[in-house]
Design a protein around this motif. Structure first.
Motif, PDB file in Angstrom:
ATOM      1  N   GLN A 136       0.340  -1.101  -0.651  1.00 31.17           N
ATOM      2  CA  GLN A 136       0.226  -0.059   0.304  1.00 31.17           C
ATOM      3  C   GLN A 136       0.718   1.295   0.313  1.00 31.17           C
ATOM      4  OE1 GLN A 136      -3.297   0.062  -0.380  1.00 31.17           O
ATOM      5  NE2 GLN A 136      -3.694  -2.142  -0.314  1.00 31.17           N
ATOM      6  N   VAL A 137       1.610   1.005   0.690  1.00 37.07           N
ATOM      7  CA  VAL A 137       2.830   2.081   0.705  1.00 37.07           C
ATOM      8  C   VAL A 137       4.211   2.230  -0.041  1.00 37.07           C
ATOM      9  CG1 VAL A 137       4.021   3.674   2.496  1.00 37.07           C
ATOM     10  CG2 VAL A 137       2.017   2.698   3.003  1.00 37.07           C
ATOM     11  N   SER A 138       4.130   3.765  -1.049  1.00 40.13           N
ATOM     12  CA  SER A 138       5.626   3.886  -1.498  1.00 40.13           C
ATOM     13  C   SER A 138       5.906   4.713  -1.412  1.00 40.13           C
ATOM     14  CB  SER A 138       5.260   4.272  -3.074  1.00 40.13           C
ATOM     15  OG  SER A 138       6.740   3.970  -3.797  1.00 40.13           O
ATOM     16  N   ALA A 139       7.557   5.393  -0.521  1.00 41.91           N
ATOM     17  CA  ALA A 139       7.992   6.245   0.056  1.00 41.91           C
ATOM     18  C   ALA A 139       9.722   6.726  -0.705  1.00 41.91           C
ATOM     19  CB  ALA A 139       8.310   5.752   1.408  1.00 41.91           C
ATOM     20  N   VAL A 140       9.527   7.961  -0.930  1.00 44.65           N
ATOM     21  CA  VAL A 140      10.959   8.054  -1.223  1.00 44.65           C
ATOM     22  C   VAL A 140      11.573   9.383  -0.275  1.00 44.65           C
ATOM     23  CG1 VAL A 140      12.198   9.670  -3.628  1.00 44.65           C
ATOM     24  CG2 VAL A 140      10.174   8.493  -3.471  1.00 44.65           C
ATOM     25  N   PHE A 141      12.645   8.881  -0.338  1.00 39.04           N
ATOM     26  CA  PHE A 141      13.401   9.340   0.681  1.00 39.04           C
ATOM     27  C   PHE A 141      14.866  10.194  -0.318  1.00 39.04           C
ATOM     28  CE2 PHE A 141      10.717   7.870   3.666  1.00 39.04           C
ATOM     29  CZ  PHE A 141      10.313   8.713   4.709  1.00 39.04           C
ATOM     30  N   ASP A 142      15.435  10.992   0.711  1.00 40.60           N
ATOM     31  CA  ASP A 142      16.952  11.384   0.101  1.00 40.60           C
ATOM     32  C   ASP A 142      18.247   9.887  -0.253  1.00 40.60           C
ATOM     33  OD1 ASP A 142      18.288  12.893  -1.803  1.00 40.60           O
ATOM     34  OD2 ASP A 142      19.217  14.463  -0.347  1.00 40.60           O
TER      35      ASP A 142
ATOM     36  N   SER B  64      -1.992   2.968  -2.450  1.00 35.87           N
ATOM     37  CA  SER B  64      -2.401   4.240  -1.717  1.00 35.87           C
ATOM     38  C   SER B  64      -1.962   4.706  -1.022  1.00 35.87           C
ATOM     39  CB  SER B  64      -4.138   3.032  -0.871  1.00 35.87           C
ATOM     40  OG  SER B  64      -3.112   2.725  -0.266  1.00 35.87           O
ATOM     41  N   LEU B  65      -0.545   5.160  -0.317  1.00 28.17           N
ATOM     42  CA  LEU B  65      -0.125   6.163  -0.079  1.00 28.17           C
ATOM     43  C   LEU B  65       0.800   6.248  -0.329  1.00 28.17           C
ATOM     44  CD1 LEU B  65      -0.088   7.971   1.914  1.00 28.17           C
ATOM     45  CD2 LEU B  65       0.505   6.451   3.511  1.00 28.17           C
ATOM     46  N   LEU B  66       0.941   7.463  -0.770  1.00 27.34           N
ATOM     47  CA  LEU B  66       2.757   8.259  -1.455  1.00 27.34           C
ATOM     48  C   LEU B  66       3.383   9.332  -0.625  1.00 27.34           C
ATOM     49  CD1 LEU B  66       4.888   8.216  -4.007  1.00 27.34           C
ATOM     50  CD2 LEU B  66       3.364   9.671  -4.816  1.00 27.34           C
ATOM     51  N   ILE B  67       4.507   9.111  -0.099  1.00 24.53           N
ATOM     52  CA  ILE B  67       5.132   9.590   0.555  1.00 24.53           C
ATOM     53  C   ILE B  67       6.435  10.032   0.316  1.00 24.53           C
ATOM     54  CG2 ILE B  67       6.237   9.943   3.158  1.00 24.53           C
ATOM     55  CD1 ILE B  67       4.370   7.432   3.754  1.00 24.53           C
ATOM     56  N   LEU B  68       6.545  11.519  -0.147  1.00 25.58           N
ATOM     57  CA  LEU B  68       7.401  11.712  -0.375  1.00 25.58           C
ATOM     58  C   LEU B  68       8.154  13.341  -0.257  1.00 25.58           C
ATOM     59  CD1 LEU B  68       5.879  12.800  -3.951  1.00 25.58           C
ATOM     60  CD2 LEU B  68       7.359  10.810  -3.321  1.00 25.58           C
ATOM     61  N   ASP B  69       9.668  12.779   0.605  1.00 19.94           N
ATOM     62  CA  ASP B  69      10.563  13.989   1.481  1.00 19.94           C
ATOM     63  C   ASP B  69      11.310  14.710   0.634  1.00 19.94           C
ATOM     64  OD1 ASP B  69      11.439  14.763   2.712  1.00 19.94           O
ATOM     65  OD2 ASP B  69      12.951  13.067   3.877  1.00 19.94           O
ATOM     66  N   GLU B  70      10.427  16.166   0.353  1.00 24.67           N
ATOM     67  CA  GLU B  70      11.779  16.810  -0.864  1.00 24.67           C
ATOM     68  C   GLU B  70      11.405  16.656  -1.892  1.00 24.67           C
ATOM     69  OE1 GLU B  70      14.891  19.188   1.415  1.00 24.67           O
ATOM     70  OE2 GLU B  70      13.323  18.718   3.095  1.00 24.67           O
TER      71      GLU B  70
ATOM     72  N   ALA C  47      -0.537  15.439  -8.007  1.00 24.71           N
ATOM     73  CA  ALA C  47      -2.282  15.801  -8.246  1.00 24.71           C
ATOM     74  C   ALA C  47      -3.108  15.117  -8.822  1.00 24.71           C
ATOM     75  CB  ALA C  47      -2.241  16.921  -8.901  1.00 24.71           C
ATOM     76  N   ALA C  48      -2.434  14.334  -9.633  1.00 21.77           N
ATOM     77  CA  ALA C  48      -3.265  13.137 -10.803  1.00 21.77           C
ATOM     78  C   ALA C  48      -2.917  11.755  -9.536  1.00 21.77           C
ATOM     79  CB  ALA C  48      -2.680  12.905 -11.673  1.00 21.77           C
ATOM     80  N   HIS C  49      -1.672  11.346  -8.924  1.00 25.01           N
ATOM     81  CA  HIS C  49      -2.175  10.186  -7.573  1.00 25.01           C
ATOM     82  C   HIS C  49      -3.240  10.634  -7.064  1.00 25.01           C
ATOM     83  CE1 HIS C  49      -0.500   6.441  -5.629  1.00 25.01           C
ATOM     84  NE2 HIS C  49      -0.976   7.332  -4.435  1.00 25.01           N
ATOM     85  N   ALA C  50      -3.409  11.345  -6.351  1.00 26.48           N
ATOM     86  CA  ALA C  50      -4.654  12.316  -5.976  1.00 26.48           C
ATOM     87  C   ALA C  50      -6.103  11.840  -6.297  1.00 26.48           C
ATOM     88  CB  ALA C  50      -4.679  13.012  -5.355  1.00 26.48           C
ATOM     89  N   GLN C  51      -6.083  12.187  -7.385  1.00 28.10           N
ATOM     90  CA  GLN C  51      -6.965  12.672  -8.834  1.00 28.10           C
ATOM     91  C   GLN C  51      -7.605  11.093  -8.774  1.00 28.10           C
ATOM     92  OE1 GLN C  51      -5.864  14.524 -11.805  1.00 28.10           O
ATOM     93  NE2 GLN C  51      -6.002  16.810 -10.516  1.00 28.10           N
ATOM     94  N   ASP C  52      -6.444  10.285  -8.673  1.00 24.71           N
ATOM     95  CA  ASP C  52      -6.673   8.632  -9.323  1.00 24.71           C
ATOM     96  C   ASP C  52      -7.145   7.915  -7.859  1.00 24.71           C
ATOM     97  OD1 ASP C  52      -6.776   9.363 -11.863  1.00 24.71           O
ATOM     98  OD2 ASP C  52      -4.736   8.557 -11.469  1.00 24.71           O
ATOM     99  N   GLY C  53      -7.604   8.335  -6.722  1.00 24.80           N
ATOM    100  CA  GLY C  53      -8.118   7.780  -5.433  1.00 24.80           C
ATOM    101  C   GLY C  53      -7.247   7.592  -4.198  1.00 24.80           C
ATOM    102  N   GLY C  54      -5.546   8.490  -5.026  1.00 26.31           N
ATOM    103  CA  GLY C  54      -4.583   7.845  -3.569  1.00 26.31           C
ATOM    104  C   GLY C  54      -4.339   9.127  -2.565  1.00 26.31           C
ATOM    105  N   ALA C  55      -3.791   8.378  -1.456  1.00 26.47           N
ATOM    106  CA  ALA C  55      -3.518   9.476  -0.626  1.00 26.47           C
ATOM    107  C   ALA C  55      -2.012  10.227  -0.438  1.00 26.47           C
ATOM    108  CB  ALA C  55      -3.825   9.129   0.714  1.00 26.47           C
ATOM    109  N   VAL C  56      -1.625  11.429  -0.264  1.00 24.80           N
ATOM    110  CA  VAL C  56      -0.080  11.690  -0.694  1.00 24.80           C
ATOM    111  C   VAL C  56       0.516  12.345   0.766  1.00 24.80           C
ATOM    112  CG1 VAL C  56       1.295  12.973  -1.896  1.00 24.80           C
ATOM    113  CG2 VAL C  56       0.055  12.403  -3.442  1.00 24.80           C
ATOM    114  N   VAL C  57       0.942  12.435   1.790  1.00 23.41           N
ATOM    115  CA  VAL C  57       1.860  12.830   2.562  1.00 23.41           C
ATOM    116  C   VAL C  57       3.083  13.575   1.374  1.00 23.41           C
ATOM    117  CG1 VAL C  57       3.090  13.217   4.598  1.00 23.41           C
ATOM    118  CG2 VAL C  57       1.452  11.276   4.187  1.00 23.41           C
ATOM    119  N   LEU C  58       3.210  14.809   1.425  1.00 24.50           N
ATOM    120  CA  LEU C  58       4.490  15.318   0.865  1.00 24.50           C
ATOM    121  C   LEU C  58       5.226  16.693   1.782  1.00 24.50           C
ATOM    122  CD1 LEU C  58       5.932  16.593  -2.021  1.00 24.50           C
ATOM    123  CD2 LEU C  58       4.029  18.429  -2.093  1.00 24.50           C
ATOM    124  N   VAL C  59       6.434  16.278   2.227  1.00 27.80           N
ATOM    125  CA  VAL C  59       7.383  17.154   2.452  1.00 27.80           C
ATOM    126  C   VAL C  59       7.695  17.895   1.566  1.00 27.80           C
ATOM    127  CG1 VAL C  59       9.179  17.913   4.413  1.00 27.80           C
ATOM    128  CG2 VAL C  59       7.572  15.615   4.919  1.00 27.80           C
TER     129      VAL C  59
END
Length: 225
Positions: A78-84, A153-159, A177-189
């Motif tokens: 469910q969770v995809s996350a991108v950190f540096d 379903s949850l995308l976490i992006l760190d800067e 924005a497209a990810h959210a429009q397709d029904g996903g949730a996003v946490v954006l730092v």
């Protein structure tokens, strides 16, 4: 469409010492939660804790009603996350990295999906290069491509704006924005006000006290301690 992420009384930090106030927030499907604050305020620590990459000092985080567990297959699906600080396989090329992810997540037509990501992120000319041969900006784009190509379903992006040129920053805003429009949730730092305004439904300001506000109106709507 339902609540994807819930954080209640979340306290984050290191060696028992909190780095900011308690965080309580929820993100519905189709929403983007922006996390902002000065350098060192604890934004990335909050995001890493939500992603299950470090333990919370106290409080709960749930994804689809289940407590986060980075070792659980349902959570990883469910969770995809991108950190540096994400790592690459040193002997795999750019294309091979993305194919590994696409096939591992059973995407239809994985080769075609990889080509789309390579084109979007301007990496077609570097598709046969290994990570050590890429510039810092190209490695950043590869990380983002790896995070976005897989379903979540949850995308976490760190800067995500780091080391991206203005055109790519704008394109990333459209993808978020497209990810959210397709029904996903996003946490954006983010530190980028334009990216924030283009994507976020609600924002958390991370400090000794944590406040939530509407990014368009700029008014505080929730306060925590």
């Amino acid at each position: 469409m339902g609540t994807v992420l819930e954080a209640e009384g979340l306290l984050v930090g290191y060696a028992g010492a909190p780095v900011c106030g308690e965080v309580s927030a929820s993100v519905e499907a189709g929403e983007v939660l922006g996390i902002v604050g000065v350098n060192g305020a604890g934004k990335s620590t909050v995001a890493r804790t939500i992603a299950g990459r470090q333990a919370a000092l106290s409080g709960d985080v749930k994804v689809h009603g289940l407590l986060i567990d980075p070792d659980a297959v349902p959570f990883r699906r469910q969770v995809s996350a991108v950190f540096d600080d994400d790592l690459f396989f040193p002997s795999l090329t750019v294309r091979e990295h993305l194919l590994l992810i696409a096939r591992g997540h059973s995407l239809e037509h994985p080769e075609a999906r990889v080509e789309e990501e390579l084109e979007f992120f301007g990496l077609l000319g570097r598709a046969h290069a290994i990570p050590d041969a890429l510039s810092s900006g190209q490695r950043r784009r590869l990380l983002l491509a790896a995070g976005l190509i897989r379903p979540s379903s949850l995308l976490i992006l760190d800067e995500p704006e780091q080391r991206l040129d203005p055109r790519m920053r704008a394109a990333m805003g459209e993808r978020i924005a497209a990810h959210a429009q397709d029904g996903g949730a996003v946490v954006l730092v983010t530190h980028d006000p334009q990216l924030l305004l283009a994507t976020a439904s609600t924002c958390l300001v991370i400090d000794e006290e944590v406040q939530a506000f509407d990014p368009e109106q700029g008014a505080s709507i929730i306060a925590g301690s």
